[in-house]
Design a protein around this motif. Structure first.
Motif, mmCIF file in Angstrom:
data_model
loop_
_atom_site.group_PDB
_atom_site.id
_atom_site.type_symbol
_atom_site.label_atom_id
_atom_site.label_comp_id
_atom_site.label_asym_id
_atom_site.label_seq_id
_atom_site.Cartn_x
_atom_site.Cartn_y
_atom_site.Cartn_z
ATOM 1 N N ARG A 86 0.870 -1.315 -0.252
ATOM 2 C CA ARG A 86 0.225 0.159 0.267
ATOM 3 C C ARG A 86 0.545 1.208 -0.188
ATOM 4 O O ARG A 86 1.395 1.314 1.167
ATOM 5 C CB ARG A 86 -0.524 -0.213 1.354
ATOM 6 N N ILE A 87 1.514 1.984 -1.469
ATOM 7 C CA ILE A 87 1.732 2.585 -1.335
ATOM 8 C C ILE A 87 0.948 4.203 -1.501
ATOM 9 O O ILE A 87 0.463 4.631 -2.435
ATOM 10 C CB ILE A 87 2.866 2.484 -2.228
ATOM 11 N N VAL A 129 4.301 2.391 2.355
ATOM 12 C CA VAL A 129 5.736 2.811 1.612
ATOM 13 C C VAL A 129 4.900 4.347 1.046
ATOM 14 O O VAL A 129 3.934 3.971 0.239
ATOM 15 C CB VAL A 129 6.286 1.849 0.881
ATOM 16 N N VAL A 130 6.174 5.741 1.916
ATOM 17 C CA VAL A 130 6.006 6.495 0.561
ATOM 18 C C VAL A 130 6.896 7.078 0.042
ATOM 19 O O VAL A 130 8.334 6.623 0.121
ATOM 20 C CB VAL A 130 6.115 7.021 2.471
ATOM 21 N N ILE A 131 6.033 7.172 -1.412
ATOM 22 C CA ILE A 131 7.491 7.184 -1.785
ATOM 23 C C ILE A 131 6.805 9.444 -2.445
ATOM 24 O O ILE A 131 5.947 9.359 -2.672
ATOM 25 C CB ILE A 131 7.030 7.222 -3.023
ATOM 26 N N GLY A 158 6.579 2.138 10.959
ATOM 27 C CA GLY A 158 6.756 1.236 10.182
ATOM 28 C C GLY A 158 7.363 1.296 8.829
ATOM 29 O O GLY A 158 8.084 0.244 8.019
ATOM 30 N N ALA A 159 6.895 2.539 8.449
ATOM 31 C CA ALA A 159 6.246 2.074 7.118
ATOM 32 C C ALA A 159 7.809 2.738 6.279
ATOM 33 O O ALA A 159 8.929 2.984 7.484
ATOM 34 C CB ALA A 159 5.357 3.508 6.511
ATOM 35 N N LEU A 160 8.323 2.942 5.103
ATOM 36 C CA LEU A 160 9.349 3.331 4.479
ATOM 37 C C LEU A 160 9.443 3.817 3.596
ATOM 38 O O LEU A 160 8.492 4.370 3.389
ATOM 39 C CB LEU A 160 9.871 1.673 3.558
ATOM 40 N N ALA A 197 12.095 4.190 8.340
ATOM 41 C CA ALA A 197 13.748 4.227 7.655
ATOM 42 C C ALA A 197 13.176 5.336 6.354
ATOM 43 O O ALA A 197 12.186 5.047 6.153
ATOM 44 C CB ALA A 197 13.771 3.027 7.861
ATOM 45 N N MET A 198 14.440 5.795 5.807
ATOM 46 C CA MET A 198 14.572 6.444 4.659
ATOM 47 C C MET A 198 15.289 6.599 3.790
ATOM 48 O O MET A 198 16.961 6.405 4.317
ATOM 49 C CB MET A 198 14.084 8.307 5.266
#
Ligand code: NAD
Length: 296
Positions: free
Chosen positions: A3-4, A60-62, A88-90, A115-116
């Protein structure tokens, strides 16, 4: 499948998001431009009204934004995203920004337990559409391993070049070389044309000779030489002159930080600044050829 949340759906972010959707991910998207959101929705994304809403349940975040100030503005400060991203998302920032800016945002994300990585890209809009981008990654190796399957849906090469901010340094090295190569390729073709040569034949020759480059083969700066190049559609789309100008400014800052000499990079920065002053800042950077092409 993840899920982004995808923020920034411009010339690059739009097709990158489309490839993630094609691969089966669920996307919640946000951009300041409504038409950019509508385009992503037509590929299957879910629109949101704010970036905060987009990240609400993200794994995940972009982000794919123009410059440092946009990225810092998105994540940091009052109204910034960091407090709203699920534990916990990246976080993956694909924008090209100052290395110090990338480090600042990653440090704040880490302090929040997220984390990034910085993962700027190379390959242009054609690479973004084809899913063949090169990702140039700075940050923790474990975070990159988590990002790898998602990056692989948008690109074919992934380079881990060092710690946080290193991806940006490497990207600036690439773009400084590209800026110089594009400017001199335009100069060379303009010289040939001024002598009566056919720009297409000249470019075909150069593309299989020692001056061959992405500028001759993929993004040829002369109108009509390559159908799919921005030059053949009025220099629209592609990689904006002012984005190249930004990158050469960042390269100059990076050089000053370590006392490096970049004479050609500085010269190229001035050429793209002149092209911007001539009113071409929003055009593809290959329009720098207009500075030397007779009658343009
Ligand atoms: P672009 O201007 O086409 O797209 C940027 C998008 O970000 C726009 O749609 C804009 O509305 C949106 N935006 C700006 N601020 C925002 C915010 N706060 N929240 C949500 N959306 C916001 O730029 P691009 O060509 O897609 O480039 C993006 C980044 O990728 C830049 O850093 C650029 O240097 C880099 N890059 C571009 C290319 C290229 O060929 N275009 C190639 C490699 C890298």
């Amino acid at each position: 499948m993840s899920r982004i949340a995808f923020i920034g759906l411009g010339n690059m972010g739009g097709p990158m998001a489309a490839n993630l959707l094609k691969a089966g991910h669920t996307l919640h998207v946000f951009d300041l431009a409504a038409d950019a959101i509508a385009q992503a929705v037509s590929h299957g994304a879910t629109a949101t009204n704010t970036a905060i809403e987009a990240v609400q349940a993200a794994e995940v975040v972009i982000s794919m934004l123009p410059a440092s100030r946009h990225v810092e503005g998105l994540y940091l400060g009052e109204g910034g995203l960091l407090p709203h991203i699920p534990d916990g998302a990246l976080v993956i920032d694909c924008s090209t920004i100052a290395p110090a800016s990338a480090q600042k945002v990653a440090k704040a994300a880490n302090a929040r337990g997220l984390a990034m990585i910085d993962a700027p890209v190379s390959g242009g809009t054609a690479g973004a559409t084809a899913g063949t981008l090169t990702f140039i990654v700075g940050g923790d190796g474990d975070a990159l391993e988590r990002a790898r399957p998602v990056l692989a849906n948008m690109g074919k090469n992934i380079f881990h070049v060092g710690a946080s901010g290193a991806g940006q340094v490497a990207k600036l090295c690439n773009n400084m070389a590209l800026g110089v190569i594009m400017a001199v390729t335009g100069e060379a073709i303009a010289l040939g044309v001024a002598h009566g040569l056919d720009p297409g034949v000249l470019s075909q020759m150069m593309a299989v000779s020692t001056s061959r480059s992405w500028a001759t083969e993929v993004c040829n700066p002369w109108p009509g030489v390559l159908d799919n190049a921005p030059a053949s559609r009025g220099y629209t789309g592609g990689f904006g002159n002012d984005l190249m100008l930004k990158d050469l400014g960042l390269a100059a800052e990076a050089a000053m930080g370590v006392g490096a000499s970049i004479p050609l990079g500085e010269l190229a920065r001035n050429l793209y600044a002149m092209n911007s002053q001539a009113g071409n800042g929003g055009l593809d950077f290959s329009s720098v050829v207009k500075l030397v092409a007779k009658g343009s």
